[in-house]
Design a protein around this motif. Structure first.
Motif, short mmCIF file in Angstrom:
data_model
loop_
_atom_site.label_atom_id
_atom_site.label_comp_id
_atom_site.label_asym_id
_atom_site.label_seq_id
_atom_site.Cartn_x
_atom_site.Cartn_y
_atom_site.Cartn_z
N PRO A 96 0.80 -1.22 0.00
CA PRO A 96 0.00 0.00 0.00
C PRO A 96 0.84 1.28 0.00
O PRO A 96 0.51 2.25 -0.69
CB PRO A 96 -0.82 -0.14 1.28
CG PRO A 96 -0.96 -1.61 1.49
CD PRO A 96 0.35 -2.18 1.04
N GLN A 97 1.93 1.31 0.77
CA GLN A 97 2.77 2.51 0.82
C GLN A 97 3.38 2.81 -0.55
O GLN A 97 3.41 3.96 -0.99
CB GLN A 97 3.89 2.31 1.86
CG GLN A 97 4.82 3.51 2.00
CD GLN A 97 4.11 4.74 2.52
OE1 GLN A 97 3.36 4.67 3.49
NE2 GLN A 97 4.33 5.89 1.88
N ILE A 148 -1.03 7.77 2.26
CA ILE A 148 -1.26 6.37 2.59
C ILE A 148 -2.61 6.20 3.28
O ILE A 148 -3.27 5.16 3.13
CB ILE A 148 -0.12 5.82 3.49
CG1 ILE A 148 -0.34 4.33 3.78
CG2 ILE A 148 -0.01 6.62 4.76
CD1 ILE A 148 -0.36 3.45 2.56
N SER A 149 -3.05 7.23 4.00
CA SER A 149 -4.35 7.15 4.66
C SER A 149 -5.47 7.01 3.64
O SER A 149 -6.47 6.32 3.89
CB SER A 149 -4.58 8.37 5.54
OG SER A 149 -4.52 9.57 4.77
N ARG A 206 -5.46 3.41 2.46
CA ARG A 206 -5.98 2.52 3.49
C ARG A 206 -7.51 2.62 3.56
O ARG A 206 -8.20 1.61 3.78
CB ARG A 206 -5.36 2.86 4.84
CG ARG A 206 -3.88 2.52 4.91
CD ARG A 206 -3.35 2.68 6.33
NE ARG A 206 -1.91 2.50 6.40
CZ ARG A 206 -1.30 1.32 6.42
NH1 ARG A 206 -2.02 0.22 6.37
NH2 ARG A 206 0.02 1.24 6.49
N THR A 207 -8.02 3.82 3.37
CA THR A 207 -9.48 3.98 3.35
C THR A 207 -10.09 3.23 2.18
O THR A 207 -11.13 2.57 2.31
CB THR A 207 -9.84 5.48 3.26
OG1 THR A 207 -9.34 6.15 4.42
CG2 THR A 207 -11.35 5.66 3.18
N ILE A 261 -8.77 0.62 0.66
CA ILE A 261 -8.65 -0.81 0.94
C ILE A 261 -9.75 -1.26 1.89
O ILE A 261 -10.36 -2.33 1.71
CB ILE A 261 -7.26 -1.14 1.53
CG1 ILE A 261 -6.17 -0.92 0.48
CG2 ILE A 261 -7.22 -2.58 2.04
CD1 ILE A 261 -4.76 -1.09 1.01
N ALA A 273 -2.49 -3.40 6.21
CA ALA A 273 -3.68 -2.57 6.07
C ALA A 273 -4.90 -3.29 6.60
O ALA A 273 -5.97 -2.73 6.58
CB ALA A 273 -3.87 -2.20 4.61
#
Length: 239
Positions: free
Chosen positions: A172-173, A183-184, A187-188, A190, A239
């Motif tokens: 993800p990063q 990255i936030s 993550r949202t 995902i 994540a």
């Protein structure tokens, strides 16, 4: 006294065309099965006892380009590297004569491929043994399958891009850096994908997609490259 002879069994027509160029009558079983095999997104080849390629599906036709470790020369299957050629010949011979199955990894570097050598019935091809070669996949999740899965679960275009990256093994990063987003945000996305698909983690999500039936493109004879060239770093369940 004459011995009673068993009743002659009716001849069974071959299931596959005798060569790569032969066309069967429209609507016949052979043609129907040939069309079905062309819809399978794995390269399939049929070899006779002499190593002659008697049939191959559309995927194999597209896969076996000049860079592929396997090559067809004058109708016979071989390999570019001498060691590969010897191992392939032995595996095909053992399949036809001894009925053994084998998994081979041929080639080097980015062209490295794995294939299965599978014997068919002793009288599979015109009363003679035949061998099937099943070419392995070059990527875990096919693009068309991923997009079909995304549509079925009503993923947004942004979520679909995230899913494609995860299935390509991108962390993800790294995806966030590649897309120039936080990255936030990734993550949202995902989290939204997992909620829509019912996946408990990235690993289970990728496994879910990897188990999908591979879909082939409508345009035959072409191997499509992935839409993105992702950084080579594996995704995690962070994540």
């Amino acid at each position: 006294m004459l011995e009673r002879q068993p009743a002659a069994r009716p001849a069974t027509p071959p299931l596959l065309p005798r060569s790569m160029t032969e066309r069967t009558p429209t609507g016949g079983w052979a043609r129907c099965l040939s069309l079905m095999l062309d819809e399978i997104d794995y390269g399939l080849l049929l070899l006779d006892t002499n190593g002659v390629v008697r049939w191959r599906n559309d995927r194999a036709l597209a896969e076996l380009d000049e860079a592929h470790p396997l090559q067809i020369t004058s109708g016979r299957l071989g390999a570019q590297l001498p060691d590969d050629a010897a191992r392939l010949a032995t595996a095909v011979s053992d399949a036809a004569q001894r009925g053994t199955r084998e998994m081979l990894t041929l080639g080097a570097g980015r062209q490295r491929v794995t294939l299965a050598v599978v014997p068919l019935a002793p009288d599979a091809l015109e009363g003679q043994p035949a061998t099937m070669l099943l070419l392995g996949k070059r990527q875990v999740c096919e693009d068309l399958s991923v997009r079909g899965f995304a549509r079925a679960h009503r993923l947004t275009p942004a979520e679909t891009r995230v899913l494609e990256a995860l299935c390509a093994g991108v962390a993800p990063q790294k995806f966030a850096e590649h897309q120039g987003v936080r990255i936030s945000t990734v993550r949202t996305q995902i989290g939204s994908i997992r909620e829509k698909t019912g996946a408990r983690s990235i690993r289970s999500l990728v496994r879910m997609v990897a188990l999908l039936p591979p879909m082939v493109p409508a345009l035959r004879g072409v191997v499509f490259e992935p839409m993105e060239r992702w950084p080579l770093e594996r995704a995690t369940d962070a994540a």
